[in-house]
Write a protein that holds these residues in place. Structure first.
Motif, PDB file in Angstrom:
ATOM      1  N   TYR A 131      10.942 -16.099  27.629  1.00 37.98           N
ATOM      2  CA  TYR A 131      10.014 -17.181  27.304  1.00 37.98           C
ATOM      3  C   TYR A 131      10.620 -18.127  26.282  1.00 37.98           C
ATOM      4  O   TYR A 131      11.551 -17.770  25.555  1.00 37.98           O
TER       5      TYR A 131
ATOM      6  N   GLY B   8       0.741  -3.423  11.720  1.00 35.57           N
ATOM      7  CA  GLY B   8       1.768  -3.809  12.685  1.00 35.57           C
ATOM      8  C   GLY B   8       2.767  -2.687  12.934  1.00 35.57           C
ATOM      9  O   GLY B   8       2.397  -1.537  13.187  1.00 35.57           O
TER      10      GLY B   8
ATOM     11  N   CYS C 286      13.019 -10.139  14.926  1.00 31.65           N
ATOM     12  CA  CYS C 286      11.746  -9.582  14.477  1.00 31.65           C
ATOM     13  C   CYS C 286      11.438  -8.343  15.304  1.00 31.65           C
ATOM     14  O   CYS C 286      12.297  -7.861  16.043  1.00 31.65           O
ATOM     15  N   MET C 287      10.247  -7.835  15.181  1.00 32.74           N
ATOM     16  CA  MET C 287       9.944  -6.570  15.877  1.00 32.74           C
ATOM     17  C   MET C 287       8.490  -6.565  16.298  1.00 32.74           C
ATOM     18  O   MET C 287       7.652  -7.214  15.682  1.00 32.74           O
ATOM     19  N   TRP C 288       8.229  -5.873  17.387  1.00 31.23           N
ATOM     20  CA  TRP C 288       6.843  -5.624  17.762  1.00 31.23           C
ATOM     21  C   TRP C 288       6.698  -4.189  18.230  1.00 31.23           C
ATOM     22  O   TRP C 288       7.693  -3.492  18.431  1.00 31.23           O
TER      23      TRP C 288
ATOM     24  N   GLY D 255       3.404  -6.959  21.611  1.00 33.48           N
ATOM     25  CA  GLY D 255       3.952  -8.322  21.646  1.00 33.48           C
ATOM     26  C   GLY D 255       2.947  -9.399  21.991  1.00 33.48           C
ATOM     27  O   GLY D 255       3.318 -10.521  22.322  1.00 33.48           O
ATOM     28  N   ARG D 256       1.648  -9.092  21.934  1.00 32.64           N
ATOM     29  CA  ARG D 256       0.674 -10.134  22.260  1.00 32.64           C
ATOM     30  C   ARG D 256      -0.557 -10.070  21.359  1.00 32.64           C
ATOM     31  O   ARG D 256      -1.647 -10.494  21.750  1.00 32.64           O
ATOM     32  N   GLY D 257      -0.367  -9.576  20.152  1.00 36.26           N
ATOM     33  CA  GLY D 257      -1.514  -9.412  19.261  1.00 36.26           C
ATOM     34  C   GLY D 257      -1.977 -10.696  18.612  1.00 36.26           C
ATOM     35  O   GLY D 257      -3.139 -10.815  18.227  1.00 36.26           O
ATOM     36  N   PHE D 258      -1.097 -11.665  18.491  1.00 36.51           N
ATOM     37  CA  PHE D 258      -1.453 -12.856  17.721  1.00 36.51           C
ATOM     38  C   PHE D 258      -2.582 -13.636  18.392  1.00 36.51           C
ATOM     39  O   PHE D 258      -3.572 -13.997  17.768  1.00 36.51           O
ATOM     40  N   ARG D 259      -2.416 -13.861  19.683  1.00 39.93           N
ATOM     41  CA  ARG D 259      -3.392 -14.719  20.362  1.00 39.93           C
ATOM     42  C   ARG D 259      -4.769 -14.061  20.440  1.00 39.93           C
ATOM     43  O   ARG D 259      -5.769 -14.726  20.607  1.00 39.93           O
TER      44      ARG D 259
ATOM     45  N   CYS E 182       0.173  -3.577  19.459  1.00 38.57           N
ATOM     46  CA  CYS E 182      -0.193  -4.880  20.050  1.00 38.57           C
ATOM     47  C   CYS E 182       0.717  -5.323  21.195  1.00 38.57           C
ATOM     48  O   CYS E 182       0.448  -6.335  21.840  1.00 38.57           O
TER      49      CYS E 182
ATOM     50  N   VAL F 283       0.868  -1.181   0.000  1.00 38.75           N
ATOM     51  CA  VAL F 283       0.000   0.000   0.000  1.00 38.75           C
ATOM     52  C   VAL F 283       0.905   1.231   0.000  1.00 38.75           C
ATOM     53  O   VAL F 283       1.744   1.403   0.886  1.00 38.75           O
TER      54      VAL F 283
ATOM     55  N   THR G 121      -4.338  -2.721   9.589  1.00 42.65           N
ATOM     56  CA  THR G 121      -3.595  -3.404  10.663  1.00 42.65           C
ATOM     57  C   THR G 121      -2.192  -3.647  10.110  1.00 42.65           C
ATOM     58  O   THR G 121      -1.884  -4.734   9.635  1.00 42.65           O
TER      59      THR G 121
HETATM   60  C1  LIG Z   1       9.428 -12.262  18.754  1.00 46.56           C
HETATM   61  C2  LIG Z   1       7.952 -12.067  18.823  1.00 46.56           C
HETATM   62  C3  LIG Z   1       7.207 -12.906  19.636  1.00 46.56           C
HETATM   63  C4  LIG Z   1       5.843 -12.734  19.749  1.00 46.56           C
HETATM   64  N1  LIG Z   1       5.144 -13.597  20.539  1.00 46.56           N
HETATM   65  C5  LIG Z   1       3.812 -13.463  20.633  1.00 46.56           C
HETATM   66  C6  LIG Z   1       3.058 -14.373  21.430  1.00 46.56           C
HETATM   67  O1  LIG Z   1       3.602 -15.294  22.054  1.00 46.56           O
HETATM   68  N2  LIG Z   1       1.721 -14.201  21.484  1.00 46.56           N
HETATM   69  C7  LIG Z   1       1.088 -13.187  20.826  1.00 46.56           C
HETATM   70  O2  LIG Z   1      -0.122 -13.077  20.919  1.00 46.56           O
HETATM   71  N3  LIG Z   1       1.771 -12.311  20.062  1.00 46.56           N
HETATM   72  C8  LIG Z   1       3.113 -12.421  19.958  1.00 46.56           C
HETATM   73  N4  LIG Z   1       3.832 -11.530  19.211  1.00 46.56           N
HETATM   74  C9  LIG Z   1       3.158 -10.338  18.678  1.00 46.56           C
HETATM   75  C10 LIG Z   1       2.371 -10.583  17.440  1.00 46.56           C
HETATM   76  O3  LIG Z   1       3.193 -11.162  16.447  1.00 46.56           O
HETATM   77  C11 LIG Z   1       1.833  -9.221  16.962  1.00 46.56           C
HETATM   78  O4  LIG Z   1       1.173  -8.566  18.027  1.00 46.56           O
HETATM   79  C12 LIG Z   1       0.857  -9.431  15.823  1.00 46.56           C
HETATM   80  O5  LIG Z   1       1.497 -10.067  14.747  1.00 46.56           O
HETATM   81  C13 LIG Z   1       0.315  -8.094  15.360  1.00 46.56           C
HETATM   82  O6  LIG Z   1      -0.604  -8.361  14.325  1.00 46.56           O
HETATM   83  P1  LIG Z   1      -0.933  -7.276  13.244  1.00 46.56           P
HETATM   84  O7  LIG Z   1      -1.789  -7.950  12.222  1.00 46.56           O
HETATM   85  O8  LIG Z   1      -1.429  -6.050  13.917  1.00 46.56           O
HETATM   86  O9  LIG Z   1       0.477  -6.886  12.607  1.00 46.56           O
HETATM   87  P2  LIG Z   1       1.501  -7.791  11.801  1.00 46.56           P
HETATM   88  O10 LIG Z   1       1.368  -9.222  12.153  1.00 46.56           O
HETATM   89  O11 LIG Z   1       2.829  -7.132  11.956  1.00 46.56           O
HETATM   90  O12 LIG Z   1       0.998  -7.643  10.312  1.00 46.56           O
HETATM   91  C14 LIG Z   1       1.091  -6.404   9.647  1.00 46.56           C
HETATM   92  C15 LIG Z   1       1.147  -6.711   8.175  1.00 46.56           C
HETATM   93  O13 LIG Z   1       1.023  -5.497   7.458  1.00 46.56           O
HETATM   94  C16 LIG Z   1       1.906  -5.562   6.371  1.00 46.56           C
HETATM   95  N5  LIG Z   1       2.208  -4.196   5.908  1.00 46.56           N
HETATM   96  C17 LIG Z   1       2.864  -3.216   6.571  1.00 46.56           C
HETATM   97  N6  LIG Z   1       2.955  -2.119   5.801  1.00 46.56           N
HETATM   98  C18 LIG Z   1       2.329  -2.414   4.630  1.00 46.56           C
HETATM   99  C19 LIG Z   1       2.091  -1.685   3.419  1.00 46.56           C
HETATM  100  N7  LIG Z   1       2.512  -0.427   3.243  1.00 46.56           N
HETATM  101  N8  LIG Z   1       1.424  -2.313   2.430  1.00 46.56           N
HETATM  102  C20 LIG Z   1       0.979  -3.587   2.570  1.00 46.56           C
HETATM  103  N9  LIG Z   1       1.177  -4.321   3.688  1.00 46.56           N
HETATM  104  C21 LIG Z   1       1.846  -3.734   4.696  1.00 46.56           C
HETATM  105  C22 LIG Z   1       3.128  -6.271   6.934  1.00 46.56           C
HETATM  106  O14 LIG Z   1       3.916  -6.785   5.885  1.00 46.56           O
HETATM  107  C23 LIG Z   1       2.471  -7.355   7.757  1.00 46.56           C
HETATM  108  O15 LIG Z   1       2.203  -8.489   6.990  1.00 46.56           O
HETATM  109  C24 LIG Z   1       5.197 -11.686  19.048  1.00 46.56           C
HETATM  110  C25 LIG Z   1       5.938 -10.852  18.208  1.00 46.56           C
HETATM  111  C26 LIG Z   1       7.307 -11.038  18.092  1.00 46.56           C
HETATM  112  C27 LIG Z   1       8.098 -10.130  17.194  1.00 46.56           C
END
Ligand SMILES: Cc1cc2nc3c(=O)[nH]c(=O)nc-3n(C[C@H](O)[C@H](O)[C@H](O)COP(=O)(O)OP(=O)(O)OC[C@H]3O[C@@H](n4cnc5c(N)ncnc54)[C@H](O)[C@@H]3O)c2cc1C
Length: 295
Positions: A168, A119, A226-228, A255-259, A253, A90, A117
């Protein structure tokens, strides 16, 4: 998609994250047991339990496998009529009274409303200045002497007085054990993320994993960087863009957005349909002065 490994949380009473976790568990319907040092040592002989520490055991805890879970979510979306596009960045978007136009590297899309969303890239895509930090996190995978699959998902609380998030680890499908010591203050520009791991990164992980899981003494077989995103107050940012009701966003999020993705996704969908969630006011953008949010 979900592997039940059980969950063990080790920590000393007085440690912020340990106390909070225990308090939340006690108020929850989730099955758990609390072991004192001797009991914990007998129950988890592969894990070093420190003097005065307790272990909280959740037999139903587990590991959600990211790749299969994402594929399953996308498949459910397709069945509901969603078209998934990969690798299409985007570039920008604009909202007017009549709708939203999103411009990507491949073309333009019109929509009544959009959900963003992005991230770690949220501020960049939204053109906002949320008080968030993108933190670099280093993960290391180790071989274990015994079967890693039989090792529970493990959290180690920082000692009382140290508010750092717990270290962890968990077994991985490839038979290794993943471990991370949560980094704080290692702020990066998300566009600058690299997979380079420094000696200091490794030392941080090794000093804790070798102490707590003595059978792990070797170097990692692989590492991942990676990054959060951490928000200023530790809470999500969920709501509508301050410049347009047509743009719904979910970010910060911590660091806990996935769950929580299924429930957050459902809330974001409600917001696009004008259904508000006043019970989630603490996550609303209105907690910030508008001037602070604009670039
Ligand atoms: C090391 C690590 C461990 C973690 N452990 C856990 C855990 O145990 N439990 C838990 O719940 N969460 C965990 N998390 C956090 C979790 O991964 C995030 O909170 C979650 O992925 C956030 O979801 P999101 O969809 O908001 O963002 P993301 O998963 O980051 O997705 C965002 C997406 O947007 C895309 N994007 C960005 N900019 C653009 C653009 N301009 N055009 C098109 N696409 C774009 C990115 O490529 C990405 O695919 C962890 C994260 C890390 C880094």
């Amino acid at each position: 998609m979900m592997v039940t490994t059980g969950n063990v949380f080790v920590g000393a009473p007085g440690s912020k994250w340990f106390d909070n976790t225990l308090e939340n568990l006690k108020a929850s319907p989730f099955e758990h047991e609390i072991f004192d040092g001797d009991q914990a040592h007998a129950r988890f002989p592969r894990l070093r339990i420190g003097e005065g520490e307790l272990a909280v055991w959740e037999p139903n805890g587990g590991v959600s496998l990211v790749q299969p879970a994402l594929l399953a979510i996308q498949q459910l979306g397709r069945e509901a009529g969603v078209e998934v596009r990969y690798g299409e960045k985007v570039l920008d978007w604009s909202a007017a009274d009549s709708g939203v136009v999103v411009r990507t590297a491949s073309g333009e899309y019109g929509a009544d409303r959009i959900v963003v969303t992005a991230g770690a890239f949220s501020n960049k895509v939204l053109g906002l200045n949320f008080p968030t930090r993108v933190e670099r996190q280093v993960l290391a995978n180790f071989r274990m002497d015994l079967d890693a699959e039989r090792f529970p998902a493990t959290y180690i609380a920082a000692p009382p007085g140290d508010d750092s998030a717990p270290s962890y680890g968990c077994p991985e499908p490839d038979g290794t054990f993943k471990f991370s010591v949560v980094g704080k203050g290692n702020v990066i520009d998300p566009d600058a993320l690299s997979q380079d791991v420094t000696d200091a990164d490794l030392d941080r992980v090794l000093s804790i994993v070798r102490d707590r899981i003595p059978e792990i003494q070797g170097d990692p077989v692989s590492t991942t960087v990676c990054m959060w995103t951490e928000s200023e107050d530790g809470h999500w940012l969920i709501g509508r863009h301050p410049d347009s009701d047509r743009v719904v966003l979910g970010a910060g999020c911590n660091g806990r957005g996935f769950r929580y993705a299924p429930v957050i996704g459902s809330i974001l969908a409600d917001l696009t349909e004008g259904v508000d969630h006043p019970e989630l006011a603490r996550f609303d953008l209105s907690r910030y002065e508008l001037d602070r949010l604009h670039v």
